[in-house]
Design a protein around this motif. Sequence first.
Motif, short mmCIF file in Angstrom:
data_model
loop_
_atom_site.label_atom_id
_atom_site.label_comp_id
_atom_site.label_asym_id
_atom_site.label_seq_id
_atom_site.Cartn_x
_atom_site.Cartn_y
_atom_site.Cartn_z
N GLU A 10 -1.53 -19.07 5.43
CA GLU A 10 -2.02 -17.81 4.84
C GLU A 10 -0.84 -16.90 4.55
OE1 GLU A 10 -4.40 -16.02 3.14
OE2 GLU A 10 -5.79 -16.36 4.77
N THR A 11 -0.80 -16.37 3.33
CA THR A 11 0.27 -15.45 2.98
C THR A 11 0.00 -14.08 3.61
OG1 THR A 11 0.31 -16.56 0.85
CG2 THR A 11 1.60 -14.56 1.04
N MET A 12 1.03 -13.52 4.21
CA MET A 12 0.88 -12.22 4.83
C MET A 12 1.43 -11.14 3.90
SD MET A 12 -0.57 -12.96 7.65
CE MET A 12 -0.38 -11.69 8.91
N VAL A 13 0.70 -10.05 3.79
CA VAL A 13 1.17 -8.93 2.97
C VAL A 13 1.17 -7.66 3.82
CG1 VAL A 13 0.41 -9.91 0.78
CG2 VAL A 13 -1.18 -8.52 2.12
N GLN A 14 1.85 -6.64 3.32
CA GLN A 14 1.98 -5.40 4.07
C GLN A 14 1.23 -4.28 3.36
OE1 GLN A 14 6.03 -4.10 4.54
NE2 GLN A 14 5.55 -2.93 6.39
N CYS A 15 0.51 -3.51 4.14
CA CYS A 15 -0.22 -2.37 3.58
C CYS A 15 0.77 -1.32 3.10
CB CYS A 15 -1.16 -1.78 4.62
SG CYS A 15 -2.05 -0.32 4.05
N ALA A 16 0.59 -0.86 1.87
CA ALA A 16 1.51 0.12 1.29
C ALA A 16 1.30 1.50 1.91
CB ALA A 16 1.32 0.17 -0.22
N HIS A 17 0.20 1.70 2.60
CA HIS A 17 -0.07 3.01 3.18
C HIS A 17 0.38 3.09 4.64
CE1 HIS A 17 -2.03 6.87 3.57
NE2 HIS A 17 -2.55 6.46 4.69
N CYS A 18 -0.10 2.16 5.48
CA CYS A 18 0.21 2.26 6.92
C CYS A 18 1.23 1.22 7.38
CB CYS A 18 -1.08 2.13 7.74
SG CYS A 18 -1.85 0.52 7.63
N GLY A 19 1.54 0.23 6.55
CA GLY A 19 2.60 -0.70 6.88
C GLY A 19 2.18 -1.88 7.72
N ILE A 20 0.88 -2.01 8.00
CA ILE A 20 0.41 -3.12 8.84
C ILE A 20 0.45 -4.43 8.04
CG2 ILE A 20 -2.05 -2.99 8.27
CD1 ILE A 20 -2.65 -3.30 11.23
N HIS A 21 0.72 -5.53 8.74
CA HIS A 21 0.71 -6.85 8.09
C HIS A 21 -0.64 -7.52 8.29
CE1 HIS A 21 5.06 -6.22 8.13
NE2 HIS A 21 5.09 -7.06 7.12
N PHE A 22 -1.13 -8.16 7.25
CA PHE A 22 -2.44 -8.80 7.33
C PHE A 22 -2.51 -9.89 6.27
CE2 PHE A 22 -3.99 -6.67 3.54
CZ PHE A 22 -3.14 -5.58 3.47
N PRO A 23 -3.47 -10.84 6.40
CA PRO A 23 -3.58 -11.93 5.42
C PRO A 23 -3.94 -11.44 4.03
CG PRO A 23 -5.14 -12.21 7.25
CD PRO A 23 -4.35 -11.01 7.55
N ALA A 24 -3.34 -12.07 3.05
CA ALA A 24 -3.52 -11.65 1.66
C ALA A 24 -4.97 -11.76 1.21
CB ALA A 24 -2.63 -12.48 0.75
N SER A 25 -5.73 -12.67 1.83
CA SER A 25 -7.12 -12.84 1.43
C SER A 25 -7.98 -11.62 1.78
CB SER A 25 -7.70 -14.09 2.09
OG SER A 25 -7.63 -13.97 3.50
N GLU A 26 -7.49 -10.80 2.73
CA GLU A 26 -8.24 -9.61 3.13
C GLU A 26 -7.72 -8.35 2.44
OE1 GLU A 26 -8.15 -9.36 7.41
OE2 GLU A 26 -8.65 -11.47 7.59
N ALA A 27 -6.74 -8.52 1.59
CA ALA A 27 -6.09 -7.36 1.00
C ALA A 27 -6.97 -6.68 -0.05
CB ALA A 27 -4.78 -7.79 0.36
N VAL A 28 -6.82 -5.37 -0.14
CA VAL A 28 -7.40 -4.59 -1.22
C VAL A 28 -6.25 -4.28 -2.17
CG1 VAL A 28 -8.61 -2.47 -1.82
CG2 VAL A 28 -9.09 -3.60 0.36
N VAL A 29 -6.37 -4.77 -3.40
CA VAL A 29 -5.26 -4.65 -4.33
C VAL A 29 -5.48 -3.47 -5.25
CG1 VAL A 29 -3.83 -5.85 -6.02
CG2 VAL A 29 -4.99 -7.16 -4.23
N HIS A 30 -4.48 -2.62 -5.33
CA HIS A 30 -4.52 -1.45 -6.21
C HIS A 30 -4.21 -1.88 -7.64
CE1 HIS A 30 -3.10 2.56 -7.72
NE2 HIS A 30 -4.19 2.92 -7.05
N ALA A 31 -4.56 -1.02 -8.58
CA ALA A 31 -4.29 -1.32 -9.99
C ALA A 31 -2.80 -1.50 -10.25
CB ALA A 31 -4.84 -0.20 -10.87
N SER A 32 -1.97 -0.83 -9.46
CA SER A 32 -0.51 -0.92 -9.61
C SER A 32 0.05 -2.23 -9.05
CB SER A 32 0.17 0.26 -8.91
OG SER A 32 -0.04 0.17 -7.51
N GLY A 33 -0.78 -2.98 -8.32
CA GLY A 33 -0.33 -4.23 -7.73
C GLY A 33 0.01 -4.10 -6.25
N ALA A 34 -0.12 -2.92 -5.69
CA ALA A 34 0.19 -2.70 -4.27
C ALA A 34 -0.97 -3.19 -3.41
CB ALA A 34 0.43 -1.21 -4.02
N TYR A 35 -0.64 -3.68 -2.23
CA TYR A 35 -1.66 -4.17 -1.31
C TYR A 35 -2.00 -3.12 -0.27
CZ TYR A 35 -0.70 -8.81 -3.14
OH TYR A 35 -0.56 -9.89 -3.95
#
Length: 96
Positions: free
Chosen positions: A59-84
């Motif tokens: 599972e690819t891990m991504v970082q929240c652009a707001h709080c900085g927490i790491h979580f699986p990409a499948s659970e990410a909420v993607v912004h229009a700008s491409g930020a997770y």
Amino acid sequence: MKYLIWLVVLLAVVVWFQRAKKSMLAGNDAAGEGEAGAEPGMPRPKPSRFRRRTDSNVETMVQCAHCGIHFPASEAVVHASGAYYCSEEHRRLASF
Ligand SMILES: [Zn+2]
């Protein structure tokens, strides 16, 4: 009344025992026992190992652009700008 309790206990033990026996059989000789119910024509490719590799380990891990927490990409909420973002709320907070 006492017999009713014993009957329930006995039933629970029997059900538990049959379930244990069934799982033991499935573990030992899956080839002989499992063919009747399994999908025809498809040889089963070692289910547990295959599943583990596909959905949890790679599972690819991504970082929240707001709080900085790491979580699986499948659970990410993607912004229009491409930020997770980790949640819909953080995405909304970041857009203000
Ligand atoms: Zn966040």
